[in-house]
Every structure is written in C-alpha cells, then in structure tokens.
Design an enzyme around this catalytic site. Structure first.
Site, PDB file in Angstrom:
ATOM      1  N   GLU A 277       0.848  -1.193   0.000  1.00 27.42           N
ATOM      2  CA  GLU A 277       0.000   0.000   0.000  1.00 27.42           C
ATOM      3  C   GLU A 277       0.886   1.247   0.000  1.00 27.42           C
ATOM      4  OE1 GLU A 277      -3.380  -0.491   3.048  1.00 27.42           O
ATOM      5  OE2 GLU A 277      -1.874  -1.977   3.628  1.00 27.42           O
TER       6      GLU A 277
ATOM      7  N   LYS B 182       2.351   4.555   1.307  1.00 34.47           N
ATOM      8  CA  LYS B 182       2.515   5.094   2.666  1.00 34.47           C
ATOM      9  C   LYS B 182       2.191   6.588   2.634  1.00 34.47           C
ATOM     10  CE  LYS B 182       5.669   5.239   6.604  1.00 34.47           C
ATOM     11  NZ  LYS B 182       5.519   6.680   6.851  1.00 34.47           N
TER      12      LYS B 182
ATOM     13  N   ASP C 273       1.680  10.325   3.637  1.00 33.94           N
ATOM     14  CA  ASP C 273       2.425  11.202   4.544  1.00 33.94           C
ATOM     15  C   ASP C 273       1.422  12.091   5.276  1.00 33.94           C
ATOM     16  OD1 ASP C 273       4.621  12.200   5.800  1.00 33.94           O
ATOM     17  OD2 ASP C 273       5.298  13.443   4.142  1.00 33.94           O
TER      18      ASP C 273
ATOM     19  N   TYR D 291      -6.766   2.050   6.389  1.00 39.28           N
ATOM     20  CA  TYR D 291      -5.835   0.980   6.031  1.00 39.28           C
ATOM     21  C   TYR D 291      -5.886  -0.232   6.970  1.00 39.28           C
ATOM     22  CZ  TYR D 291      -2.952   3.258   9.636  1.00 39.28           C
ATOM     23  OH  TYR D 291      -2.500   3.818  10.806  1.00 39.28           O
TER      24      TYR D 291
ATOM     25  N   LYS E 132      10.975   3.100   2.955  1.00 40.27           N
ATOM     26  CA  LYS E 132      11.074   4.555   2.820  1.00 40.27           C
ATOM     27  C   LYS E 132      11.816   4.896   1.535  1.00 40.27           C
ATOM     28  CE  LYS E 132       9.677   6.799   5.702  1.00 40.27           C
ATOM     29  NZ  LYS E 132      10.092   7.272   7.007  1.00 40.27           N
TER      30      LYS E 132
ATOM     31  N   CYS F 157      33.362  22.126  29.206  1.00 43.96           N
ATOM     32  CA  CYS F 157      31.930  22.152  28.884  1.00 43.96           C
ATOM     33  C   CYS F 157      31.528  23.543  28.408  1.00 43.96           C
ATOM     34  CB  CYS F 157      31.111  21.773  30.117  1.00 43.96           C
ATOM     35  SG  CYS F 157      29.318  21.962  29.898  1.00 43.96           S
TER      36      CYS F 157
ATOM     37  N   CYS G 125      29.104  24.977  31.418  1.00 39.90           N
ATOM     38  CA  CYS G 125      29.551  25.245  32.797  1.00 39.90           C
ATOM     39  C   CYS G 125      31.067  25.323  32.937  1.00 39.90           C
ATOM     40  CB  CYS G 125      29.002  24.178  33.747  1.00 39.90           C
ATOM     41  SG  CYS G 125      29.743  22.548  33.516  1.00 39.90           S
TER      42      CYS G 125
ATOM     43  N   CYS H 203      30.197  16.039  29.820  1.00 40.42           N
ATOM     44  CA  CYS H 203      30.373  16.852  31.015  1.00 40.42           C
ATOM     45  C   CYS H 203      29.814  16.020  32.170  1.00 40.42           C
ATOM     46  CB  CYS H 203      29.603  18.165  30.883  1.00 40.42           C
ATOM     47  SG  CYS H 203      29.522  19.122  32.426  1.00 40.42           S
TER      48      CYS H 203
ATOM     49  N   CYS I 208      25.685  20.934  36.285  1.00 38.40           N
ATOM     50  CA  CYS I 208      25.697  21.638  35.001  1.00 38.40           C
ATOM     51  C   CYS I 208      24.275  22.043  34.623  1.00 38.40           C
ATOM     52  CB  CYS I 208      26.294  20.748  33.918  1.00 38.40           C
ATOM     53  SG  CYS I 208      26.223  21.472  32.261  1.00 38.40           S
TER      54      CYS I 208
END
Length: 668
Positions: A113, A115, A117, A222, A310, A404, A407, A422, A427
């Site tokens: 079938e 697909k 969107d 479906y 896909k 980091c 921080c 980190c 943080c």
C-alpha cells in the site's frame, strides 16, 4: 406537511445527502451537480431548525458544530497502534522477507500500500454510528479529536452496516488544499506550513472544529483494530470489507505473491510518485494472512509482519556556516552544523546534527564547507559529505573544546564511548534538558510545559529539579511573560493530572541511564512499586527478561545516590504516584489452572460473558488469547454463530469447547 411527513422527509434527505457525499468524497464519482446537493442541504437545515429534537449525530448537517474545546481528552487505544519498522533498500526488504519465511515456514503473500504522509488516526463506531476519533499519540494513549474528524467528509458518520468496529487510517491534506492554505496564510502575513503532513496534523489539533473544517482534509483507511469477530481472514479481505462498510481506502494497492513482486511494485511507484494528488513517503508491505500475522507476532514497538519501505532521501547542497555545541541531559556534548537555509524533503533545514568529533574528522568537515545534506528517514537532517571541489582555502578546521560549553567543567571520554561528556551533576544544561525530558510525552506528559516554558522557568529560578515542578506557585507564574490566567490554570491542571501517572512514566522521566520507555515498563511491571525497585539487587534485576547487566548496574547505581532518595521522598510528599497501574505479569508456572500456558481463541457470540471479560479472565489464569486459529492453538471456545474460525479448528482437529464448558472450568 404533518410531523410524520416531515420526519419521513428528514430521513430521505439524510440518506440522499450521505449517499451523494459518499459518491463525491469517497468514490470520486459525483452523480448530482453541487447546486442540487446545496438545495437538498438547505431543505434539511430548514426542517431540522423546525424540529431540533429530530437532529441526529449522523445527519450531514452535524459535521461542523459545537463550541471550541479548552483541551483534548486522552483516549486509551483498546488495541495499541504500533509503529512500523523501516526498510531503506532492497537488502532490507529481502532480510524482512527471509525473517518472515523463516518463522512461517511456508508460502507468504504480501499486500503493498502507498505510505501516505499524514497523521495516523483511529475511528470507533458503535452500532454503525461514528462515536469517537483519536490520534495515535504514543501508540497506547492518543487524544480525542472526534469533532475535528467529523469535518472530514470522506469519513462516514454512519456505516452501511450496524456494526461495532474500530478502524485505523491516515488523515492527510491533498496537495491542492495545502497550496491553497499556504497562499491564504501568506496573504494574511501568517507563518507558512512546511509540508502537508504538518498542515494536516496542525489542522486536526485545532481546538475549534470550524478551523479544521476549512482545511479540506481527506483520509484513507488501512486497517481494523480487532478482526476477531469479523468474517475476514486476511488484510486484503479487510480492505475490501472496509469499502463495503462505506470507508475510503486507497485503490493503489496490490497483493503480491512474493518479494520480487513487492520490489517491482515499489520501483513502479518511485517513478509515479510525483503525479499523485497527495504526498507519499514510501510503501507499506504487510503479510496478508491474519493467521500468519498472529504467528509472527509483534515486538513492544512494531509488528513483525509489516515493514515500511522509505523512499531514498532527497539530497541537496548548502553551506556550513558554523558549528555549535549543545549539552544533553546525560552530559553528552553534541556538535551541530549551522547551515544556510535550504529546502529538503518539504521543509526548510537550518541545522543538522554532526553527532561527535570522530564523525567530523572522518568526513573531513570544515567550517565554511559546502556540504551535501539529506533527511535520514525523511525526518532528521544529516550531513552526507563535503563538496571538496568547492573549497577556496578559507575554510576553518573545527576543534572540540576541553571544557563544557555551558559550565566550563572538564570534558571526559568514557571507556568504549566516542562522545565527550560533562560529568558535572550541577551543570545547568544537563538539569534543563533533564527537566524537558521529564515532562515529555512518553514520560510524565505534562501538556503546556514544553521546552520554551521549561527554559523560561529555569531562567527565572522557579525550577531547578523535577520536584520543583510540583511546587510551582500560581502567583509566581502569572508574573512571567506570555503567562495569562488561562494558560497558567491549564498548566497547573496538567501538572496535577500527571501525579496519577503509572510508575513506568515516572521511571522513564527520571532519565536513568540506559532505561528507555520499554525498559521502564518492564521494571515497573516486575517490581510494581518504586520502593521495591530501590531495594533491588543486581541479581534481582538480571533475572528479569530483557534487563541486561549494563542496565541493571545503571539502575542500582542510580538508586544508591542520596540525592535520588531525597528526590523520591520529595515527589512522594507531593502525592506523585509511585505504583504500577498496568496489567500484572502473569507467572504461568505459579498458576494452578487448566488454562495456564494455553493458547486460546474465542469465536462467536458468548451469551453469559462478554468476549472482553472472558479474555481478561483467561489471561489472568495464564492463557494467551489470540485472534487467529492455527496449529499452535490449544483450545477454541465457540459461542453462538461461530463461523470460519470454528470450521478451521475442526479441520485441524483442535479441541473445541462451548461457553458452558469454559464457565465450568473458570469456576474451578
């Protein structure tokens, strides 16, 4: 005219208008001009205004109505709406086919079938009347969008049979409607929708159904939620059955005898895809036989009998302007490419994850490079490669910092990991990201407390940990920008509602390393309370199916921390639920019942006990109740008017009981 005559005329008008609507919106074969339809509609409106007591839910005049909602109610799906696994090439499809045939051990036919969107939805009918529609949500709990779905004219308000049924489909916005909507928004100075999928989702989540009605959405059905009581044995039969009931299904489908035919179908639609009046992003491939589907089963997330192929991702070129760093809730520092905006697969892309320093080195990515990007799975933007021939020499090498970016703490690379982390527990970036995760849909699902609001509350020093969420003050919230009385009240109500979530939502929200949503549910089912889980040893955890040493060690380490015990105590003080509310794990070995460990099929009408109640009682006694009869079935319980499933049971020589025998054994 007399009341009786008017009542008869109302019935005639409803039947005529529903038939004309079905021919126009479902069959795409109108039999009367628009003027005739409008004339009959006005006549019906006049009669219903004269006799408001005769207005019914299936009247075509009732597609749009009611006051705007303040919020959407939650809906629990009776049968989970699982997502599909993906295939991206022929090899993936061949692997899927090999696994299916390995498990089935016989010939397998597939149904292909398109697909669509759009947005997956569920429709529920009682006695043939449309009573509820919901979004997929997380697959288990969605949102009630019945009023908006009623505005889609290809959704029948009454079926051609008086049947109880739940069906699944994809609501979408046709290309023509999408273009008209964006043109209108542009003229009004409003932000444009990125693609038809986003436009459809945004339309169906409007609180005012009148807005949804203007968007001209459509739908293809479906599937069916549960087929146990229906006279169908395969997915292709199910689609034909949906058509007979008056639903709109996609005619561009094919039953394929083998994977070679599936691949041929896919290749054909790769070429024809642009000519469709709606967007598709792939092809769905399903095992046709329900019996074989039952035999293959499902994982926690997806059925083993279906896969979504896909289409190859669209690739475009753009310039990488800069590389920014972000710190996640686990401390991982992730580089992100800042791009010159470019359209890819229907949306404008400005950023793409670069994952880690090693990937940047491997692909030799420099700041100022022209790069090829695509959307992985048509969703997540990623950098594919560098266009070296466009280099000028002005490009700059990127170097990951030693500290980091949030921080300043030293970054470390843990053993067997490519990411830099980190490890400072204070943080701010980690705390903020942890809060965002805690309130997310699959965790505590606190609507209205998204990333922007969390960031705002964090910046205002109103929250520092998840417990602070439950002591937010109404007056303090009202002082913040864009926080009116209604939005604050809705937010506080959502926070209050989250206190009653089942334990697995809290466990996932706490962000324990290596514990995803599925593992959180497994742990909640096994230990039932957070107190029991806190006391669990490595051995206790490893003995649970699907919990490995790495995850067990992470759970034990997490709950050994004093600050975690303090946090749990704080959450308890705010009445946050710490108990699992879902179905308990049944240990078949501990159950003294004839049903323990048996695979049972219920068919036909049970007179003294409803099918759902019977299923619950049998499962509580350790049985596995399935919908298809196969060689693996132990007992078939046949009620009145049992059909093809009973015939198959007799053909296979299976044990068949009547309802009286089942009730007798249940009482033992």
């Amino acid at each position: 005219m007399t009341l009786q005559e008017d009542k008869k005329r109302i019935g005639e008008l409803k039947d005529l208008l529903n038939q004309y609507s079905y021919e126009y919106y479902t069959l795409d074969k109108p039999t009367v001009p628009d003027a005739e339809y409008d004339k009959l509609m006005q006549e019906l409106l006049g009669l219903e205004e004269k006799y408001p007591e005769l207005v019914t839910a299936d009247s075509p005049t009732q597609r749009v109505g009611g006051e705007p909602l303040s919020s959407f109610e939650k809906v629990e799906h009776r049968v989970p709406m699982l997502s599909l696994g993906n295939a991206f090439n022929e090899g993936d499809l061949r692997d899927f086919d090999r696994r299916v045939r390995q498990d089935i051990g016989e010939q397998v036919s597939y149904v292909c079938e398109l697909k669509i969107d759009g947005l997956a939805i569920s429709l529920r009918y009682e006695d043939g009347l449309f009573v509820q529609g919901a979004t997929r949500g997380d697959g288990y709990i969605g949102e009630d969008i019945t009023m908006n779905l009623r505005t889609i004219k290809s959704i029948p308000l009454r079926l051609k049979e008086n049947i109880d049924i739940e069906v699944r489909g994809e609501a979408f916005m046709p290309k023509r409607s999408f273009e008209a909507l964006n043109q209108e928004r542009e003229e009004n100075g409003e932000e444009l929708f990125a693609n038809p999928r986003n436009a459809a989702a945004g339309s169906l989540r409007q609180l005012d159904p009148k807005i949804a009605a203007k968007r001209n959405l459509d739908i293809f059905l479906y599937g069916i939620g549960s087929t146990e009581e229906l006279p169908i044995d395969s997915h292709s039969d199910g689609l034909d059955f949906l058509e007979r009931l008056g639903f709109k299904t996609n005619p561009e489908r094919r039953r394929c005898a083998n994977m070679d035919e599936v691949i041929q179908f896919i290749e054909g639609w790769m070429e024809k895809r642009p000519n469709l009046p709606y967007e598709i992003d792939g092809i769905v491939v399903k095992v046709d036989s329900f019996e074989q589907q039952e035999q293959l089963g499902t994982t926690a997330k997806s059925p083993r009998w279906a896969v979504a192929y896909k289409f190859p991702a669209e690739e475009v070129m753009t310039k990488l302007i800069d590389i920014e760093l972000s710190v996640g809730r686990t401390g991982v520092v992730t580089p992100t490419a800042i791009l010159e905006p470019v359209r890819v697969a229907g949306t404008t892309v400005k950023r793409a994850s670069l994952h880690n320093e090693d990937l940047i080195r491997e692909k030799d990515i420099k700041i100022g490079d022209y790069v090829i990007i695509k959307k992985a799975g048509d969703i997540i933007p990623e950098v594919v490669s560098v266009v070296e021939e466009k280099r000028t020499g002005d490009e700059l090498d990127f170097m990951m910092p030693t500290g980091c970016p949030e921080c300043g703490s030293e970054l470390v690379r843990l053993e067997d990991e490519v990411a830099l982390r980190c490890i400072n527990p204070k943080c701010h970036a980690q705390i903020r990201e942890g809060l965002i995760h805690f309130v997310s849909r699959n965790a505590m699902n606190i609507e209205g407390l998204g990333e922007k609001v969390i960031t705002q509350l964090f910046a205002a020093n109103l929250i520092e940990d998840v417990a602070d969420i439950y002591r937010l003050d109404r007056d303090e919230l009202l002082k913040l920008e864009r926080m009116g009385e209604k939005s604050v009240d809705n937010l506080l109500n959502a926070i209050e509602a989250s206190k009653s979530n089942s334990l697995e939502k809290l466990l996932f929200g706490l962000g324990i390393r290596h514990v995803g949503a599925k593992a959180a549910k497994t742990l909640a089912q096994a230990f039932e309370t957070i107190d029991a889980l806190q006391k669990a040893t490595m051995e206790d955890l490893i003995n649970i199916n699907e919990i490995g040493e790495k995850m067990a060690d992470s759970v034990v380490t997490y709950f050994e921390k004093n600050e975690v015990s303090q946090l749990i105590d704080e959450l308890k003080s705010y009445d946050v639920n710490m108990v699992y509310k879902g179905p308990k794990i049944v240990n078949v070995e501990e159950i003294n019942s004839i049903f323990a460990g048996k695979t049972i099929v219920l068919t036909g009408k049970l007179e003294q006990m409803g099918r759902n109640d019977a299923k619950k009682e049998l499962e509580a006694l350790g049985a596995k109740v399935t919908g298809s009869v196969s060689k693996k079935t132990d007992i078939v319980i046949a009620g009145e008017d049992a059909g093809s499933k009973l015939d198959k049971a007799l053909e296979l020589g299976l044990e068949v009981w009547d309802e009286a025998r089942m009730l007798q054994e249940l009482k033992r």
